[in-house]
Scaffold this motif. Structure first.
Motif, PDB file in Angstrom:
ATOM      1  N   MET A  84      48.711 102.801 -26.031  1.00  0.00           N
ATOM      2  CA  MET A  84      49.792 102.751 -25.296  1.00  0.00           C
ATOM      3  C   MET A  84      50.688 101.712 -25.413  1.00  0.00           C
ATOM      4  O   MET A  84      51.864 101.841 -25.831  1.00  0.00           O
ATOM      5  N   MET A  85      50.170 100.583 -25.936  1.00  0.00           N
ATOM      6  CA  MET A  85      51.049  99.596 -26.236  1.00  0.00           C
ATOM      7  C   MET A  85      51.835  99.792 -27.730  1.00  0.00           C
ATOM      8  O   MET A  85      52.899  99.588 -27.941  1.00  0.00           O
ATOM      9  N   LEU A  86      50.910 100.284 -28.541  1.00  0.00           N
ATOM     10  CA  LEU A  86      51.652 100.720 -29.891  1.00  0.00           C
ATOM     11  C   LEU A  86      52.615 101.840 -29.624  1.00  0.00           C
ATOM     12  O   LEU A  86      53.671 101.744 -30.347  1.00  0.00           O
ATOM     13  N   ALA A  87      52.235 102.652 -28.911  1.00  0.00           N
ATOM     14  CA  ALA A  87      53.431 103.845 -28.485  1.00  0.00           C
ATOM     15  C   ALA A  87      54.670 103.113 -27.889  1.00  0.00           C
ATOM     16  O   ALA A  87      55.688 103.452 -28.313  1.00  0.00           O
ATOM     17  N   ALA A  88      54.403 102.090 -27.003  1.00  0.00           N
ATOM     18  CA  ALA A  88      55.734 101.596 -26.350  1.00  0.00           C
ATOM     19  C   ALA A  88      56.484 100.662 -27.375  1.00  0.00           C
ATOM     20  O   ALA A  88      57.635 100.982 -27.207  1.00  0.00           O
ATOM     21  N   ILE A  89      55.821 100.185 -28.402  1.00  0.00           N
ATOM     22  CA  ILE A  89      56.436  99.344 -29.222  1.00  0.00           C
ATOM     23  C   ILE A  89      57.419 100.099 -30.161  1.00  0.00           C
ATOM     24  O   ILE A  89      58.616  99.800 -30.644  1.00  0.00           O
ATOM     25  N   ARG A  90      56.795 101.321 -30.508  1.00  0.00           N
ATOM     26  CA  ARG A  90      57.484 102.392 -31.159  1.00  0.00           C
ATOM     27  C   ARG A  90      58.692 103.297 -30.544  1.00  0.00           C
ATOM     28  O   ARG A  90      59.140 104.110 -31.086  1.00  0.00           O
ATOM     29  N   ASP A  91      58.450 103.129 -29.108  1.00  0.00           N
ATOM     30  CA  ASP A  91      59.555 103.996 -28.641  1.00  0.00           C
ATOM     31  C   ASP A  91      60.665 103.713 -28.485  1.00  0.00           C
ATOM     32  O   ASP A  91      61.003 102.467 -28.815  1.00  0.00           O
ATOM     33  N   PRO A  92      61.809 104.618 -28.729  1.00  0.00           N
ATOM     34  CA  PRO A  92      63.055 104.208 -28.683  1.00  0.00           C
ATOM     35  C   PRO A  92      63.672 103.658 -27.426  1.00  0.00           C
ATOM     36  O   PRO A  92      64.961 103.215 -27.442  1.00  0.00           O
ATOM     37  N   ASP A  93      63.034 103.907 -26.391  1.00  0.00           N
ATOM     38  CA  ASP A  93      63.451 103.335 -25.102  1.00  0.00           C
ATOM     39  C   ASP A  93      62.792 102.355 -24.299  1.00  0.00           C
ATOM     40  O   ASP A  93      61.924 101.992 -24.695  1.00  0.00           O
ATOM     41  N   PRO A  94      63.573 101.561 -23.319  1.00  0.00           N
ATOM     42  CA  PRO A  94      62.895 100.506 -22.568  1.00  0.00           C
ATOM     43  C   PRO A  94      61.341 101.070 -21.800  1.00  0.00           C
ATOM     44  O   PRO A  94      61.467 101.983 -21.097  1.00  0.00           O
ATOM     45  N   VAL A  95      60.358 100.312 -22.026  1.00  0.00           N
ATOM     46  CA  VAL A  95      59.076 100.586 -21.395  1.00  0.00           C
ATOM     47  C   VAL A  95      58.672  99.555 -20.433  1.00  0.00           C
ATOM     48  O   VAL A  95      58.476  98.319 -21.105  1.00  0.00           O
ATOM     49  N   ILE A  96      58.523  99.949 -19.211  1.00  0.00           N
ATOM     50  CA  ILE A  96      57.923  99.046 -18.547  1.00  0.00           C
ATOM     51  C   ILE A  96      56.311  99.329 -18.501  1.00  0.00           C
ATOM     52  O   ILE A  96      55.826 100.172 -18.108  1.00  0.00           O
ATOM     53  N   PHE A  97      55.430  98.160 -19.085  1.00  0.00           N
ATOM     54  CA  PHE A  97      54.373  98.246 -19.066  1.00  0.00           C
ATOM     55  C   PHE A  97      53.442  97.582 -18.349  1.00  0.00           C
ATOM     56  O   PHE A  97      53.475  96.116 -18.370  1.00  0.00           O
ATOM     57  N   LEU A  98      52.843  98.168 -17.226  1.00  0.00           N
ATOM     58  CA  LEU A  98      52.338  97.422 -16.072  1.00  0.00           C
ATOM     59  C   LEU A  98      50.709  97.425 -16.575  1.00  0.00           C
ATOM     60  O   LEU A  98      50.143  98.214 -16.494  1.00  0.00           O
ATOM     61  N   GLU A  99      50.306  96.104 -16.714  1.00  0.00           N
ATOM     62  CA  GLU A  99      48.924  95.873 -17.307  1.00  0.00           C
ATOM     63  C   GLU A  99      48.052  95.778 -15.833  1.00  0.00           C
ATOM     64  O   GLU A  99      48.591  95.240 -14.949  1.00  0.00           O
ATOM     65  N   ALA A 100      46.903  96.213 -15.843  1.00  0.00           N
ATOM     66  CA  ALA A 100      45.976  96.044 -14.588  1.00  0.00           C
ATOM     67  C   ALA A 100      45.348  94.305 -15.035  1.00  0.00           C
ATOM     68  O   ALA A 100      44.446  94.430 -15.402  1.00  0.00           O
ATOM     69  N   GLY A 101      46.030  93.427 -14.372  1.00  0.00           N
ATOM     70  CA  GLY A 101      45.736  91.936 -14.602  1.00  0.00           C
ATOM     71  C   GLY A 101      44.185  91.810 -14.238  1.00  0.00           C
ATOM     72  O   GLY A 101      43.678  91.141 -14.720  1.00  0.00           O
ATOM     73  N   ALA A 102      43.645  92.536 -13.260  1.00  0.00           N
ATOM     74  CA  ALA A 102      42.138  92.235 -12.976  1.00  0.00           C
ATOM     75  C   ALA A 102      41.532  92.888 -13.837  1.00  0.00           C
ATOM     76  O   ALA A 102      39.948  92.516 -13.866  1.00  0.00           O
ATOM     77  N   LEU A 103      41.887  93.569 -15.031  1.00  0.00           N
ATOM     78  CA  LEU A 103      40.738  94.144 -16.022  1.00  0.00           C
ATOM     79  C   LEU A 103      40.797  93.673 -17.361  1.00  0.00           C
ATOM     80  O   LEU A 103      40.540  94.063 -18.321  1.00  0.00           O
ATOM     81  N   TYR A 104      41.723  92.388 -17.362  1.00  0.00           N
ATOM     82  CA  TYR A 104      42.040  91.854 -18.752  1.00  0.00           C
ATOM     83  C   TYR A 104      40.682  91.636 -19.387  1.00  0.00           C
ATOM     84  O   TYR A 104      40.190  91.752 -20.627  1.00  0.00           O
TER      85      TYR A 104
ATOM     86  N   ALA B 193      42.454  93.997 -26.647  1.00  0.00           N
ATOM     87  CA  ALA B 193      43.128  95.170 -27.242  1.00  0.00           C
ATOM     88  C   ALA B 193      44.486  95.170 -27.100  1.00  0.00           C
ATOM     89  O   ALA B 193      45.440  95.563 -28.105  1.00  0.00           O
ATOM     90  N   LEU B 194      45.105  94.688 -26.454  1.00  0.00           N
ATOM     91  CA  LEU B 194      46.528  94.235 -26.080  1.00  0.00           C
ATOM     92  C   LEU B 194      46.984  93.555 -27.179  1.00  0.00           C
ATOM     93  O   LEU B 194      48.216  93.798 -27.797  1.00  0.00           O
ATOM     94  N   ARG B 195      46.346  92.263 -27.376  1.00  0.00           N
ATOM     95  CA  ARG B 195      46.737  91.339 -28.423  1.00  0.00           C
ATOM     96  C   ARG B 195      46.815  92.261 -29.764  1.00  0.00           C
ATOM     97  O   ARG B 195      47.614  91.618 -30.529  1.00  0.00           O
ATOM     98  N   SER B 196      45.631  92.697 -29.988  1.00  0.00           N
ATOM     99  CA  SER B 196      45.604  93.343 -31.343  1.00  0.00           C
ATOM    100  C   SER B 196      46.663  94.194 -31.552  1.00  0.00           C
ATOM    101  O   SER B 196      47.190  94.445 -32.833  1.00  0.00           O
ATOM    102  N   ALA B 197      46.938  95.075 -30.630  1.00  0.00           N
ATOM    103  CA  ALA B 197      48.237  96.005 -31.103  1.00  0.00           C
ATOM    104  C   ALA B 197      49.512  95.354 -31.170  1.00  0.00           C
ATOM    105  O   ALA B 197      50.149  95.847 -32.034  1.00  0.00           O
ATOM    106  N   MET B 198      49.695  94.343 -30.630  1.00  0.00           N
ATOM    107  CA  MET B 198      51.159  93.394 -30.912  1.00  0.00           C
ATOM    108  C   MET B 198      50.833  92.793 -32.150  1.00  0.00           C
ATOM    109  O   MET B 198      51.855  92.782 -32.702  1.00  0.00           O
ATOM    110  N   ALA B 199      49.939  92.163 -32.378  1.00  0.00           N
ATOM    111  CA  ALA B 199      49.589  91.669 -33.724  1.00  0.00           C
ATOM    112  C   ALA B 199      49.843  92.336 -34.906  1.00  0.00           C
ATOM    113  O   ALA B 199      50.175  92.398 -35.716  1.00  0.00           O
TER     114      ALA B 199
END
Lengths: 363, 327
Positions: B157-177, B9-15
């Motif tokens: 939220m990744m799509l919202a983050a990329i489009r956000d005008p300000d810096p976003v600290i995007f904390l992924e739950a590594g254990a949930l990948y 889901a993360l990858r597809s948002a970025m791609a």
């Protein structure tokens, strides 16, 4: 808007051509203007920034300018020479000794002085002060208070210029004190690396005023040839006498052209000297002798240029008129700053976010 | 709706956003040729080339700062922190530059930058590779901080983050990948500053985020077996923060347990507890309980690490305690 390059080639494949960078046309060179008229106009700029700094220091002593303030007096030939090459859509970025750069790029001395005075009419509405001047409309991107911290930003801005093919370059100013900071080394490494693919039109201008605050270059590094630090990152470099405007102009134009044409970084170490204390509150100056300061004052870049203008046959009255006009301009800036209102208190909570994300007031 | 993993889901948002917007580039350590340590960026270099998927040297201060410069100059960079633990190397850039630039430039520049990577612990990486930094980054105005827990939220939220005008600290739950969930088709965003009621209930509000959110859902089912009807709130967004959803829930249940992996002192749970007592003091039938990690650097040994994080039993006990039931 940049174009997409979806060729799927792996980084640094042997066939990757170095043609991603911003390239000016072969006719885009800017020649240094060395005739007496041009020198007179640059002299005027140097006098203006010197008198601005004198006025700013008076304001600081009178308690009208707060915080930290660092003046550029003695170093004028460096920024004046390099910014003579500046053109849209170039960027410039520096640390906290930033008054001269923003003035040379065209900011109104009134707005700059008002910023120092903490007024709502200031360049950044009283939110930054002396160390955080910004004038993006003129290509000036700050104004930073942490030694070395702005250097990665400048390298990233240069990447963006190449990526977006704007044709612009970034003039990245740093002091000799910053070159020992890790941020410099990490950023310079990236600049050299990205520059190999034409993706880093960054002109590093090392303003070596010989002291990082009060610590001399000799007391800060065993390798005192600071230009050499760039060699580790495959960034070519040269040196220039930073007190001699004409020398700076020649080197600056060559360097800017080269960066513009290649998309690769280049570094110039300008040897200079701040004839004033490090900061406006540096009263004791225990780290250097009065004799040393006196000797360097003999090579004051404005004094040197005056002699040069005399040799060129420029009338004494022309020089006097420039000084009188500059003095009047700075008096006007001080008057404007003094009479300007403080920022509206509602401005306290604006500009934290670009959108309307909530911000907590005090209390 | 298609079912995909949190990672995909993360990858597809970025791609998808890179397809739409040339300003978007990725930077980070081994995100390209190597495929990404956690495979989040796997394959993107083949799709977008090395000019947009930029492998960096191991120098977080340098490349994070460079990304800030790119963002100031009109690009939309996404920086991968291989793990958030390495962000301390870049803390000067994130805190002193990204968070404050808009303010000290008097609104002249914005920093539309996303910094993303796995946060939290649970896989025996020990002291230097285990931190939960939501409280740390949440402290600084100028940053936006999010911690999504489902594939649907992480993409939106990744799509919202990329489009956000300000810096976003995007904390992924590594254990949930590797966890799977339904994700809507097409372009959508999940707004920052909105918590999600993951399960409705009437007796007690369990509040968490990131890796703890699915844990709380499991616990709610266990409590249900004992006749306790728990509401679960997944915060999703740490800054901006959705106080309203929390307060509304507490008005209904009159009891709250806040769960986090991070250390208790000066933490997200402390802030949530303070907000509840400020805004819903009269509604409370019991003190708000914080369930937090042990105040030790993360240990290596499996049993010690398990003991360092909140256990399901501790959370169940906390829920029973605020209901004045026997534990």
């Amino acid at each position: 808007m940049a174009t997409t390059q979806s060729q799927g080639k792996r980084r640094r494949a042997a066939s990757t051509p170095a043609k991603n960078g911003s390239k000016g046309s072969p006719n885009s060179k800017t020649e240094p203007r060395l005739g007496s008229d041009a020198l007179v106009s640059l002299y005027q700029k140097m006098v203006e920034i010197r008198l601005f700094e004198d006025a700013a220091q008076r304001g600081f002593r009178q308690g009208k300018v707060g915080g930290y303030m660092h003046v550029y007096s003695g170093q004028e030939a460096v920024a004046t020479g390099f910014l003579d090459t500046f053109r849209e859509p170039d960027y410039a970025i520096t640390a906290y000794r930033d008054h001269a750069h923003v003035l040379l790029l065209g900011s109104d001395p009134k707005a700059v002085m008002a910023e120092l005075y903490g007024k709502g009419t200031g360049l950044v509405q009283g939110k930054g002060g002396s160390m955080h001047l910004f004038d993006v409309s003129n290509g000036f991107y700050g104004g930073y208070g942490i030694v070395g911290g702005h250097i990665p930003l400048g390298v990233g801005m240069a990447f963006a210029q190449a990526y977006q093919k704007t044709g612009g370059i970034t003039q990245l100013y740093l002091g000799d004190g910053a070159i020992h900071n890790g941020a410099f080394h990490e950023a310079a490494n990236l600049s050299g690396l990205w520059g190999r693919d034409g993706l880093n039109p960054c002109l590093f201008i090392l303003e070596n005023n010989q002291y990082g605050m009060g610590t001399s270059v000799e007391r800060a590094t065993a390798n005192t040839d600071l230009g050499k630090k760039f060699e580790s990152y495959a960034i070519e470099h040269t040196k220039v006498d930073g007190m001699d405007l004409e020398a700076v102009l020649k080197v600056a134009h060559d360097a800017a052209d080269r960066v513009r044409e290649t998309g690769k970084p280049f570094a110039v170490e300008a040897l200079t000297y701040r004839i004033m204390p490090h900061g406006a509150a540096d009263f004791l100056e225990k780290y250097r002798t009065k004799e040393e300061v006196r000797k360097w004052r003999e090579r004051d870049p404005i004094g040197l240029l005056e002699k040069r203008l005399e040799d060129e046959g420029v009338e004494e009255s022309t020089i006097a008129d420039i000084r009188t006009a500059a003095k009047a301009k700075m008096d006007e800036a001080v008057k404007f700053a003094e009479e300007s209102p403080e920022p509206d208190i509602a401005e306290l909570l604006t500009d934290v976010y670009t959108d309307d994300a909530p911000v907590q007031a005090a209390g | 709706m298609p079912v995909i993993t949190y990672r995909d889901a993360l990858r597809s948002a970025m791609a998808e956003e890179m397809e739409r917007d040339d300003r978007v580039v990725l930077l980070g350590e081994d995100i390209g040729v190597y495929g990404g340590t956690h495979l989040v960026t796997n394959g993107l270099i083949d799709q977008f080339g090395p000019r947009r998927v930029i492998d960096t040297p191991i120098a977080e201060n340098g490349f994070t700062g460079a990304a800030i410069g790119m963002a100031m100059a009109g690009m939309r960079p996404i920086v991968e922190m291989m793990t958030w633990n390495f962000s301390f190397q870049a803390a000067d850039q994130i805190i002193q530059n990204a968070a404050k630039l808009r303010y000290f430039s008097g609104g002249q520049v914005s920093v539309p930058l996303v910094i993303r990577g796995p946060n939290g612990g649970g896989v025996q990486l020990s002291a230097q590779h285990t931190h939960s930094l939501e409280g740390f980054y949440g402290h600084f105005p100028g940053l936006k901080v999010v911690s999504p827990s489902t594939p649907e939220d992480v993409k939106g939220m990744m799509l919202a983050a990329i489009r956000d005008p300000d810096p976003v600290i995007f904390l992924e739950a590594g254990a949930l990948y590797g966890t799977k969930g339904e994700v809507p088709e097409g372009d959508y965003t999940v707004e920052f500053g909105k918590a999600r009621v993951a399960r409705e209930g009437a007796d007690v509000t369990l509040i968490g985020y990131g890796r703890q959110a699915p844990v709380l859902l499991r616990i709610a089912e266990k409590l249900a077996a004992d006749g306790i009807d728990a509401e679960v709130v997944d915060l999703r967004s740490i800054r901006p923060f959705d106080s309203d959803t929390i307060v509304e829930s507490v008005r209904k249940t009159h009891r709250a347990v806040v769960v986090q992996e991070q250390w208790r002192w000066f933490s997200v749970a402390s802030e949530v507890a303070a907000i509840i007592q400020e805004r819903a003091f009269d509604e409370l039938d019991a003190p708000v309980v914080r369930v937090s990690g042990a105040e030790v650097p993360a240990p290596y040994a499996r049993n010690l690490e398990i003991a360092a994080f909140p256990s399901e039993q501790q959370i169940i006990d906390a829920a029973r305690r605020v209901l004045y039931l026997e534990v």
